[in-house]
Design a protein around this motif. Structure first.
Motif, short mmCIF file in Angstrom:
data_model
loop_
_atom_site.label_atom_id
_atom_site.label_comp_id
_atom_site.label_asym_id
_atom_site.label_seq_id
_atom_site.Cartn_x
_atom_site.Cartn_y
_atom_site.Cartn_z
N SER A 194 0.81 -1.21 0.00
CA SER A 194 0.00 0.00 0.00
C SER A 194 0.84 1.27 0.00
N THR A 195 2.06 1.20 0.58
CA THR A 195 2.91 2.39 0.66
C THR A 195 4.35 2.00 0.32
N SER A 196 5.15 3.02 0.01
CA SER A 196 6.55 2.75 -0.33
C SER A 196 7.32 2.25 0.89
N LYS A 197 6.97 2.73 2.06
CA LYS A 197 7.60 2.26 3.30
C LYS A 197 6.45 1.86 4.23
N ALA A 198 6.05 0.60 4.16
CA ALA A 198 4.83 0.12 4.81
C ALA A 198 4.81 0.49 6.29
N HIS A 199 3.66 0.95 6.76
CA HIS A 199 3.56 1.44 8.14
C HIS A 199 3.75 0.31 9.16
N SER A 200 3.43 -0.93 8.79
CA SER A 200 3.52 -2.02 9.77
C SER A 200 4.97 -2.36 10.12
N THR A 201 5.87 -2.28 9.15
CA THR A 201 7.31 -2.48 9.37
C THR A 201 8.08 -1.68 8.33
N TYR A 202 9.14 -1.00 8.75
CA TYR A 202 9.91 -0.20 7.80
C TYR A 202 10.81 -1.08 6.93
N TYR A 203 11.50 -2.04 7.59
CA TYR A 203 12.40 -2.93 6.86
C TYR A 203 12.29 -4.34 7.44
N VAL A 204 12.53 -5.33 6.59
CA VAL A 204 12.59 -6.72 7.06
C VAL A 204 13.85 -7.36 6.48
N GLN A 205 14.35 -8.37 7.19
CA GLN A 205 15.55 -9.08 6.74
C GLN A 205 15.41 -10.57 7.10
N PRO A 206 14.80 -11.35 6.22
CA PRO A 206 14.70 -12.80 6.47
C PRO A 206 16.09 -13.44 6.38
N PHE A 207 16.36 -14.41 7.24
CA PHE A 207 17.64 -15.11 7.18
C PHE A 207 17.44 -16.56 7.64
N SER A 208 18.45 -17.37 7.35
CA SER A 208 18.40 -18.77 7.76
C SER A 208 19.72 -19.15 8.41
N ASP A 209 19.73 -20.33 9.03
CA ASP A 209 20.94 -20.83 9.67
C ASP A 209 21.08 -22.30 9.33
N SER A 210 22.31 -22.72 9.05
CA SER A 210 22.58 -24.10 8.66
C SER A 210 23.61 -24.72 9.61
N PRO A 211 23.42 -25.98 10.00
CA PRO A 211 24.41 -26.64 10.87
C PRO A 211 25.63 -27.12 10.13
N THR A 212 25.62 -27.01 8.80
CA THR A 212 26.71 -27.58 8.01
C THR A 212 27.85 -26.60 7.77
N GLU A 269 17.44 -23.61 10.55
CA GLU A 269 16.46 -22.70 11.15
C GLU A 269 16.23 -21.50 10.23
N ASN A 270 15.19 -20.73 10.54
CA ASN A 270 14.97 -19.47 9.82
C ASN A 270 14.27 -18.47 10.73
N ALA A 271 14.41 -17.21 10.40
CA ALA A 271 13.77 -16.15 11.17
C ALA A 271 13.71 -14.89 10.30
N VAL A 272 13.01 -13.89 10.81
CA VAL A 272 12.93 -12.60 10.13
C VAL A 272 13.26 -11.50 11.12
N MET A 273 14.20 -10.64 10.75
CA MET A 273 14.46 -9.42 11.51
C MET A 273 13.47 -8.36 11.05
N LEU A 274 12.85 -7.69 12.01
CA LEU A 274 11.87 -6.64 11.73
C LEU A 274 12.38 -5.33 12.32
N PHE A 275 12.40 -4.28 11.51
CA PHE A 275 12.94 -3.00 11.96
C PHE A 275 11.85 -1.92 11.88
N GLY A 276 11.38 -1.47 13.06
CA GLY A 276 10.45 -0.35 13.14
C GLY A 276 9.04 -0.67 12.72
N GLY A 277 8.15 0.34 12.86
CA GLY A 277 6.77 0.20 12.42
C GLY A 277 5.83 -0.19 13.54
#
Length: 515
Positions: A328-346, A462-470
């Motif tokens: 809906s917006t260029s910088k969505a009000h619910s979250t300003y930035y997101v950063q999905p990441f994963s982790d591997s045991p290998t 594993e996986n997770a998402v970093m959420l910044f602001g909003g």
């Protein structure tokens, strides 16, 4: 009724479990008989145990793991040495990591990294800029703008949102969960997946074999493929003692068209939506990403999916990547930035642990944590204690009702020293706390599948998402505050246990890395 029970008894999973037990029994018998009749073998194993202990000391790795293995090898020279040699045969793991390294390189070129977005995010959140940089360049996980987010504080609302999103799928549905269990939740989702597959939507289902070992029929893969659904079982369980069986796919991802994606602590089983009761009321959470960030979670799904391909199909990636994202917006009000990441045991980078430590160190006022298990290594424990002793408000919520008794006992063994440092620990009274979430200063959060324990941080995918602001930060904080009101504050008096309990916990702490 008896006939049905007997049929269940001889299913594949029961037979495999019996084979493991038989393997251990034969292993123990042969070793014992050999040792009784051979002083030479006893001498060889004694020398070998010393050599293995020295190898563990010199080898790079977590100190806690080293201490645990050294204790086992020196206390039980024969069995400890043999188990170490068996569980450290890493041929299969090395092959997988080589394949994953190729996939990571290809994926980053498709991930949509924008230097301008990263710089803007660093400017807006300067205390967490180094974390963004680390995940982007060390891990290949870009920061995304143009992403709307929704937070679901309970499994029931998360489940409803999943069904709604699946029903709107047009191109593909990617489905990856640690546990999939027969019941109402899986039944409804399966009906939707079959319906979409019949409409020509590319439906791919992946689940972990150990996670779903006793919850799905052994022929589920065949059943799904007969319905037009592609299915892959991660790391199929075999009755052979090997370290690779420790590396499980603990991720939870649902991606629809690469434009909408879900993750969190919720698996596909009826207890997660409180349709059945296992350990009291089940408290869990999850998030939905709509926009660019959803593509980041989609690529994480494709990591393990493509690791089972003969070759990496870049044309497939081109066709899967959305042409545009609707927000809906260029910088969505619910979250300003997101950063999905994963982790591997290998690999040698523990992204899960590193992210948690950097979040804690960057805190200015508060750190709030949901985790079902609290089995800390020295780095995480030091970070939490240092934060609390520096005046940071640190609160941790764990379950009152446990699913694994020994793990819960080990979790409680950390309470006293954390409370002494000024950390507030609560136990969720109504039942089981399964959410995995960290909120820092009410401005940055992590939501995903990562527990505060060795297995999650070092042995699982594993996986997770970093959420910044909003405004999503307000939603997460509101949920924390409401959950605390339903939880019991642990005190010195609460955790003061009998000498036998304290001794038991001390012993469990020694073997915590292997839990």
């Amino acid at each position: 009724m008896r006939k049905k029970w007997l049929m269940q008894l001889f299913k594949r999973r029961v037979i495999l479990a019996l084979l493991i037990i038989i393997q251990f029994a034969i292993f123990g018998f042969v070793v014992n008989q050999s040792m009784v009749h051979s002083i030479f073998l006893e001498t060889v194993f004694t020398i070998l145990s010393i050599g293995v202990a020295l190898h563990v000391v010199w080898k790079k790795g977590k100190e806690a793991y080293k201490i645990t293995w050294i204790l086992q090898v020196l206390i039980f020279p024969v069995y400890g040495t043999l188990f170490y040699l068996i569980f450290n045969r890493q041929t299969q793991t090395k092959k997988l990591q080589a394949k994953l390294e190729q996939i990571y390189q290809v994926h980053f070129s498709f991930a949509g990294h924008e230097e301008q977005v990263l710089n803007e995010a660093k400017t807006d959140f300067p205390h967490h800029g180094r974390l963004m940089h680390y995940l982007t360049y060390a891990g290949g996980f870009p920061v995304y703008d143009h992403t709307e987010t929704a937070y679901y504080p309970i499994g029931e609302s998360y489940f409803e949102a999943m069904q709604e999103a699946i029903s709107k799928a047009e191109s593909y549905i990617f489905f990856e969960f640690f546990i999939v269990a027969e019941g109402k939740m899986w039944g409804k989702l399966l009906d939707l997946l079959v319906e979409k597959a019949e409409q020509g939507v590319d439906v791919r289902v992946m689940y972990d074999d150990i996670g779903s070992f006793v919850t799905l029929p052994s022929d589920m893969k065949e059943q799904l493929e007969e319905k037009g659904i592609s299915c892959r079982i991660y790391n199929p369980f075999h009755p052979i003692i090997t370290s690779s069986q420790n590396n499980r796919d603990h991720r939870k991802i649902l991606s629809i068209d690469g434009k909408v994606a879900f993750t969190g602590g919720i698996n596909i089983a009826d207890e997660y939506i409180n349709e059945i009761e296992r350990f009291g009321h089940w408290k869990d959470n999850g998030i939905k990403l709509t926009g660019k960030g959803a593509w980041g979670l989609t690529l994480i799904f494709l990591q393990l999916w493509q690791s089972m391909d003969d070759h990496i199909d870049t044309e497939d990636l081109k066709s899967l990547k959305p042409v545009n994202w609707e927000t809906s917006t260029s910088k969505a009000h619910s979250t300003y930035y997101v950063q999905p990441f994963s982790d591997s045991p290998t690999d040698k980078k523990n992204f899960g642990e590193h992210v948690l430590i950097k979040m804690i160190h960057a805190a200015k006022e508060s750190v709030h944590i949901y985790t079902p298990y609290l089995i800390l290594d020295e780095n995480l424990e030091t970070a939490l204690i240092l934060a609390a002793e520096s005046g940071i408000d640190v609160k941790i919520i764990t379950p009152k009702k446990w699913d694994k008794y020994l793990v819960h006992m080990t979790t409680r063994s950390y309470y006293s020293e954390l409370i002494e440092a000024g950390i507030s620990i609560y136990e969720y009274t109504p039942g089981f706390m399964h959410a995995k979430t960290v909120l820092v200063d009410d401005e940055v959060a992590l939501v995903g599948t990562i527990n505060f324990d060795y297995r999650s941080l070092y042995l699982h995918f594993e996986n997770a998402v970093m959420l910044f602001g909003g405004t999503i930060m307000h939603d997460i904080r509101k949920d924390f505050d409401e959950t605390i009101r339903s939880s019991e504050l642990m005190t010195d008096q609460t955790v003061n246990q009998s000498p036998v309990s304290r001794l038991t916990q001390s012993v469990l702490r020694l073997f915590a890395p292997l839990m």
